[in-house]
Structures are given as structure tokens and as C-alpha cells.
Design a protein around this motif. Structure first.
Motif, short mmCIF file in Angstrom:
data_model
loop_
_atom_site.label_atom_id
_atom_site.label_comp_id
_atom_site.label_asym_id
_atom_site.label_seq_id
_atom_site.Cartn_x
_atom_site.Cartn_y
_atom_site.Cartn_z
N UNK A 3 0.84 -1.19 0.00
CA UNK A 3 0.00 0.00 0.00
C UNK A 3 0.88 1.25 0.00
N UNK A 4 0.40 2.26 -0.69
CA UNK A 4 1.02 3.58 -0.67
C UNK A 4 0.01 4.52 -0.03
N UNK A 5 0.45 5.21 1.01
CA UNK A 5 -0.40 6.18 1.69
C UNK A 5 0.30 7.53 1.65
N UNK A 6 -0.49 8.59 1.61
CA UNK A 6 0.11 9.91 1.54
C UNK A 6 -0.76 10.94 2.23
N UNK A 7 -0.10 12.04 2.60
CA UNK A 7 -0.76 13.21 3.18
C UNK A 7 -0.16 14.42 2.47
N UNK A 8 -0.94 15.03 1.60
CA UNK A 8 -0.45 16.11 0.75
C UNK A 8 -1.34 17.33 0.96
N UNK A 9 -0.73 18.46 1.25
CA UNK A 9 -1.49 19.67 1.55
C UNK A 9 -2.06 20.37 0.33
N UNK A 10 -1.35 20.36 -0.78
CA UNK A 10 -1.78 21.07 -1.98
C UNK A 10 -2.70 20.17 -2.80
N UNK A 11 -3.93 20.62 -3.04
CA UNK A 11 -4.93 19.81 -3.74
C UNK A 11 -4.49 19.43 -5.15
N UNK A 12 -3.83 20.34 -5.84
CA UNK A 12 -3.36 20.05 -7.20
C UNK A 12 -2.31 18.93 -7.19
N UNK A 13 -1.38 18.99 -6.26
CA UNK A 13 -0.36 17.94 -6.16
C UNK A 13 -0.99 16.62 -5.72
N UNK A 14 -1.98 16.69 -4.85
CA UNK A 14 -2.68 15.49 -4.40
C UNK A 14 -3.33 14.77 -5.59
N UNK A 15 -3.99 15.52 -6.45
CA UNK A 15 -4.63 14.93 -7.62
C UNK A 15 -3.59 14.36 -8.59
N UNK A 16 -2.47 15.04 -8.72
CA UNK A 16 -1.40 14.56 -9.59
C UNK A 16 -0.85 13.22 -9.11
N UNK A 17 -0.61 13.12 -7.81
CA UNK A 17 -0.11 11.88 -7.23
C UNK A 17 -1.14 10.76 -7.39
N UNK A 18 -2.40 11.05 -7.14
CA UNK A 18 -3.45 10.03 -7.28
C UNK A 18 -3.50 9.49 -8.72
N UNK A 19 -3.44 10.39 -9.70
CA UNK A 19 -3.45 9.94 -11.10
C UNK A 19 -2.23 9.08 -11.42
N UNK A 20 -1.07 9.48 -10.90
CA UNK A 20 0.15 8.72 -11.12
C UNK A 20 0.05 7.32 -10.53
N UNK A 21 -0.46 7.21 -9.30
CA UNK A 21 -0.58 5.91 -8.66
C UNK A 21 -1.59 5.02 -9.40
N UNK A 22 -2.66 5.60 -9.90
CA UNK A 22 -3.62 4.83 -10.70
C UNK A 22 -2.97 4.34 -11.99
N UNK A 23 -2.17 5.20 -12.60
CA UNK A 23 -1.47 4.84 -13.84
C UNK A 23 -0.51 3.68 -13.62
N UNK A 24 0.10 3.62 -12.44
CA UNK A 24 1.04 2.55 -12.10
C UNK A 24 0.33 1.25 -11.70
N UNK A 25 -0.99 1.27 -11.70
CA UNK A 25 -1.73 0.04 -11.40
C UNK A 25 -2.32 -0.03 -10.01
N UNK A 26 -2.23 1.07 -9.26
CA UNK A 26 -2.79 1.09 -7.92
C UNK A 26 -4.31 1.16 -7.94
N UNK A 27 -4.92 0.56 -6.95
CA UNK A 27 -6.37 0.59 -6.79
C UNK A 27 -6.67 1.43 -5.56
N UNK A 28 -7.45 2.48 -5.74
CA UNK A 28 -7.76 3.37 -4.62
C UNK A 28 -8.68 2.65 -3.64
N UNK A 29 -8.21 2.53 -2.39
CA UNK A 29 -9.00 1.90 -1.34
C UNK A 29 -9.65 2.95 -0.44
N UNK A 30 -8.97 4.08 -0.29
CA UNK A 30 -9.48 5.23 0.45
C UNK A 30 -8.95 6.48 -0.24
#
Length: 80
Positions: A3-30
Motif C-alpha cells: 500500500x502507498x499512503x500519503x498526506x499532501x497539503x496542496x490539492x493540485x499535487x494530491x490529484x497529480x499523485x493520485x493519477x500517477x498511482x492509478x497509472x502505475x496500477x494502484x487501486x484506490x481503497x481510500x
């Protein structure tokens, strides 16, 4: 499982990281937690995510072990 978990303050960076993790094959659990079946995909996703983070942000990679504790929960081993 990893699992990869993160806490990111900037909403734009948060969305960027989420898209990247999905692209790498991650499944969002939360909202800030992605599950991966393969270590390589999880590690690459986490390492690429770190490029976008500020010093205040956090991103961690854990391996979920199959061993259960007294309460029936699996344990986590922090990798990064």
C-alpha cells in the motif's frame, strides 16, 4: 499486497499523485491510500510521487503481511 499512503497539503499535487498511482496500477481503497499487488509498481509509483511533494508532505510505502495479530488484523511493514 503493498500500500502507498500519503498526506499532501496542496490539492493540485494530491490529484497529480493520485493519477500517477492509478497509472502505475494502484487501486484506490481510500482517499489517500492505494493498494498494489506488485512491489515494483508500488515502489515506482511512490518514488515518482515524491518528485511532486513539498517537504511538509508525506508519502509512505508499506508491505501488508499475511500474519494476523490477536485481533485478526494483518500487520504492516514500512518499506519507505
Amino acid at each position: 499486497m503493498y500500500i502507498v499512503v500519503y498526506d499532501i497539503g496542496d490539492n493540485r499535487q494530491l490529484q497529480r499523485v493520485a493519477r500517477l498511482l492509478e497509472k502505475k496500477g494502484g487501486v484506490r481503497a481510500q482517499n489517500s491510500l492505494f493498494e498494489f499487488e506488485e512491489y515494483k509498481s508500488a515502489k515506482e509509483g511512490m518514488e515518482e510521487s515524491l518528485k511532486f511533494l513539498s517537504p511538509e508532505d508525506r508519502c509512505f510505502l508499506f508491505r501488508v503481511t499475511g500474519k494476523e495479530d490477536l485481533h485478526g488484523s494483518s500487520s504492516l511493514e514500512r518499506i519507505y
